[in-house]
Design a protein around this motif. Structure first.
Motif, PDB file in Angstrom:
ATOM      1  N   SER A 138      -8.330   4.134 -14.955  1.00 47.92           N
ATOM      2  CA  SER A 138      -6.881   4.434 -14.896  1.00 47.92           C
ATOM      3  C   SER A 138      -6.377   5.052 -16.187  1.00 47.92           C
ATOM      4  O   SER A 138      -5.274   5.584 -16.229  1.00 47.92           O
ATOM      5  N   LYS A 139      -7.150   4.943 -17.268  1.00 47.90           N
ATOM      6  CA  LYS A 139      -6.734   5.418 -18.598  1.00 47.90           C
ATOM      7  C   LYS A 139      -5.458   4.729 -19.079  1.00 47.90           C
ATOM      8  O   LYS A 139      -4.641   5.325 -19.800  1.00 47.90           O
ATOM      9  N   CYS A 140      -5.266   3.469 -18.690  1.00 51.44           N
ATOM     10  CA  CYS A 140      -4.100   2.724 -19.176  1.00 51.44           C
ATOM     11  C   CYS A 140      -4.173   2.631 -20.704  1.00 51.44           C
ATOM     12  O   CYS A 140      -5.232   2.842 -21.299  1.00 51.44           O
ATOM     13  N   GLN A 154      -7.060   1.717  -7.053  1.00 52.17           N
ATOM     14  CA  GLN A 154      -7.331   2.610  -8.194  1.00 52.17           C
ATOM     15  C   GLN A 154      -6.291   3.716  -8.251  1.00 52.17           C
ATOM     16  O   GLN A 154      -5.768   4.040  -9.325  1.00 52.17           O
ATOM     17  N   GLN A 155      -5.982   4.297  -7.070  1.00 50.85           N
ATOM     18  CA  GLN A 155      -5.019   5.390  -7.037  1.00 50.85           C
ATOM     19  C   GLN A 155      -3.646   4.916  -7.523  1.00 50.85           C
ATOM     20  O   GLN A 155      -2.966   5.612  -8.283  1.00 50.85           O
ATOM     21  N   PRO A 193       0.815  -1.224   0.000  1.00 61.85           N
ATOM     22  CA  PRO A 193       0.000   0.000   0.000  1.00 61.85           C
ATOM     23  C   PRO A 193       0.847   1.272   0.000  1.00 61.85           C
ATOM     24  O   PRO A 193       0.452   2.277  -0.581  1.00 61.85           O
ATOM     25  N   ASN A 194       2.022   1.203   0.630  1.00 58.17           N
ATOM     26  CA  ASN A 194       2.859   2.417   0.713  1.00 58.17           C
ATOM     27  C   ASN A 194       4.023   2.378  -0.280  1.00 58.17           C
ATOM     28  O   ASN A 194       5.035   3.049  -0.088  1.00 58.17           O
ATOM     29  N   ILE A 249       0.604   4.870 -11.595  1.00 62.46           N
ATOM     30  CA  ILE A 249       1.536   4.103 -12.437  1.00 62.46           C
ATOM     31  C   ILE A 249       1.355   4.481 -13.905  1.00 62.46           C
ATOM     32  O   ILE A 249       2.332   4.720 -14.624  1.00 62.46           O
ATOM     33  N   VAL A 250       0.113   4.538 -14.344  1.00 65.93           N
ATOM     34  CA  VAL A 250      -0.149   4.857 -15.757  1.00 65.93           C
ATOM     35  C   VAL A 250       0.509   6.188 -16.109  1.00 65.93           C
ATOM     36  O   VAL A 250       1.175   6.323 -17.152  1.00 65.93           O
ATOM     37  N   GLN A 251       0.373   7.182 -15.215  1.00 71.58           N
ATOM     38  CA  GLN A 251       0.942   8.501 -15.510  1.00 71.58           C
ATOM     39  C   GLN A 251       2.474   8.486 -15.458  1.00 71.58           C
ATOM     40  O   GLN A 251       3.135   9.081 -16.315  1.00 71.58           O
TER      41      GLN A 251
END
Ligand SMILES: *[C@@H]1O[C@H](CO)[C@@H](O)[C@H](O)[C@H]1NC(C)=O
Ligand SMILES: *[C@@H]1O[C@H](CO)[C@@H](O)[C@H](O)[C@H]1NC(C)=O
Ligand SMILES: *[C@@H]1O[C@H](CO)[C@@H](O)[C@H](O)[C@H]1NC(C)=O
Length: 421
Positions: A237-239, A204-205, A174-175, A210-212
């Motif tokens: 996520s717009k992957c 989701q976050q 998580p971190n 990651i995608v960005q």
């Protein structure tokens, strides 16, 4: 549907047989030294021409003409073969770019060579747990070219983490420092980033971030999503690309429009669902629920296509697990081509999806079409796949990076009945 991994893990086969539980394979590779798939023993091609052949241009076949290959590349397309060079007679035959399996799990030279023996000249490997093993399969000559994911982003205690036996420190905590994670994936030579969206998977976050981050490095992220909830995450996520389609529901028209307007593409992998649904023994082990149906898979592919979402052709093939399952490399890509046609794609459309479209979607600008300067990845058919899509099995010859492949396994009339695999 849970991943195929579920079943394989339940069968206790990961380390021995499956892809990225490839620790044993990795150890074997370490003791053997660098991998050599044997393609180097084939004499490198000199210059040759395939003459008098009908060439696929993405929509149809040309009038008979010549295609000149020089070394690893296509040097000329059109007209007659230049005098005085070695020629292959293409009279009455049909030339396609080599096929691309956009979702597959080859983990050995044998797997790559089986792909090539069916005219599949590029393998997009969708998971890698051992960077040394994956690196050793890259850049091999004479076999399918290997493009690979890195360590995929799996959440601790997720199905994929358990079944692939991902060491906890390699799961996405998580971190987790996501920047460092992305650095490792690309620092270790991966071609793209793979996220596994599932229960206990990356939040989701985390997926969004990651995608960005990956996009900021000029690279792409592809997300595994095989049920409705996971799909919603992959969309949000717009992957760049979504792997699989949901089997336990149908996407809403607003979801489909969003996929389209965000510029995402989909690799449906209908074949893995077809294999699973055809074998009742696999159902419980795959975690199939009564809500999972092949009809949902087909409906989702059809609605994505209608909305103009780009589709790629991928299988999820894992090869042979003796006594349990045979999900062969190469052969099944032709079956996925047939699955997509049955779901509504046109013959030329599906051939583009397996060649030029896939190359574009996976950013492989050096291949995917028969044009000057592209890799000489070529598939010569004896009969016309536009009149009958099953003719893709009717292979006369294959070249990969300009080298002619020996030991073609494909033949006209090969069955796509999974019980014959
Ligand atoms: C390659 O194909 C042969 C013949 O079908 C099969 O016996 C073998 O298991 C395959 N190898 C892999 C790694 O899938
Ligand atoms: C490769 O990945 C591992 C973690 O899996 C990491 O420790 C190592 O630093 C990475 N190598 C590079 C060059 O990024
Ligand atoms: C699909 O499967 C997921 C996970 O198993 C579940 O949470 C969800 O309710 C299912 N959706 C439908 C429409 O059945």
């Amino acid at each position: 549907m849970k991943a195929l991994a579920t079943f394989l893990a339940a069968a206790g086969l990961f380390n021995a047989a499956y892809s990225c539980g490839a620790h044993l394979l990795a150890r074997a590779l370490q003791t053997r030294g660098p991998t050599d798939c044997g393609g180097g023993t084939t004499p490198p091609s000199t210059t040759f021409a395939i003459k008098n052949v009908r060439v696929f241009d993405g929509n149809g076949f040309s009038i008979p003409q010549a295609v000149l290959v020089s070394g690893t590349k296509i040097a000329l397309v059109g007209g007659a073969a230049p005098p005085g060079i070695v020629t292959v007679d293409g009279t009455g035959k049909y030339l396609l770019p080599g096929l691309i399996d956009s979702h597959v799990h080859p983990q050995s030279c044998g797997a790559l060579s089986n792909l090539t023996a069916y005219g599949v000249t590029t393998a997009v490997n969708m998971a890698c747990l051992d960077y040394d093993a994956c690196r050793s399969l890259k850049g091999q000559v004479g076999v399918a070219d290997y493009i690979t994911a890195g360590l995929f982003a799996v959440g601790p205690n997720s199905l994929h983490a358990q079944f692939f036996q991902v060491p906890p420190e390699l799961t996405l905590q998580p971190n987790a420092d996501l920047g460092l994670n992305v650095d490792y994936v690309f620092g270790n030579g991966s071609d793209f980033y793979k996220i596994v969206a599932e229960g206990n998977g990356p939040t989701q976050q985390q997926q969004n971030t990651i995608v960005q981050l990956v996009r900021g490095r000029g690279k792409a992220t592809y997300t595994h999503a095989s049920y409705m909830g996971a799909y919603a995450q992959a969309i949000a996520s717009k992957c760049d690309g979504i792997q699989h389609v949901p089997a336990n529901g149908t996407l809403s028209s607003s979801q489909v429009s969003l996929i389209r307007s965000q510029g995402q593409f989909v690799t449906p992998t209908m074949e893995v669902f077809r294999v699973a649904f055809a074998n009742p023994a696999l159902g419980p082990l795959l975690g199939l629920t009564p809500a999972d149906t092949y009809e949902n898979v087909v409906a989702n592919v059809a609605s994505l296509r209608r909305a103009g979402v780009p589709l790629a052709v991928g299988t999820d093939a894992v090869g042979s697990l003796p006594g349990i399952l045979n999900f062969p490399f190469g052969r099944t890509l032709h079956c996925e081509i047939q699955n997509l046609v049955a779901a509504g794609l046109g013959n030329a459309e599906v051939l583009r999806a397996a060649t030029s479209d896939a190359a574009k979607l996976y950013k492989l600008s050096d291949r995917g079409s028969i044009s000057i300067g592209k890799r000489a990845d070529l598939l010569l058919l004896n009969s016309n796949p536009l009149t009958n899509i099953a003719n893709t099995f009717d292979i006369n010859s294959v070249w990969v990076g300009g080298r002619q492949v020996t030991g073609i396994l494909s033949s006209k009339g090969t069955s796509c009945d999974p019980t014959t695999y």
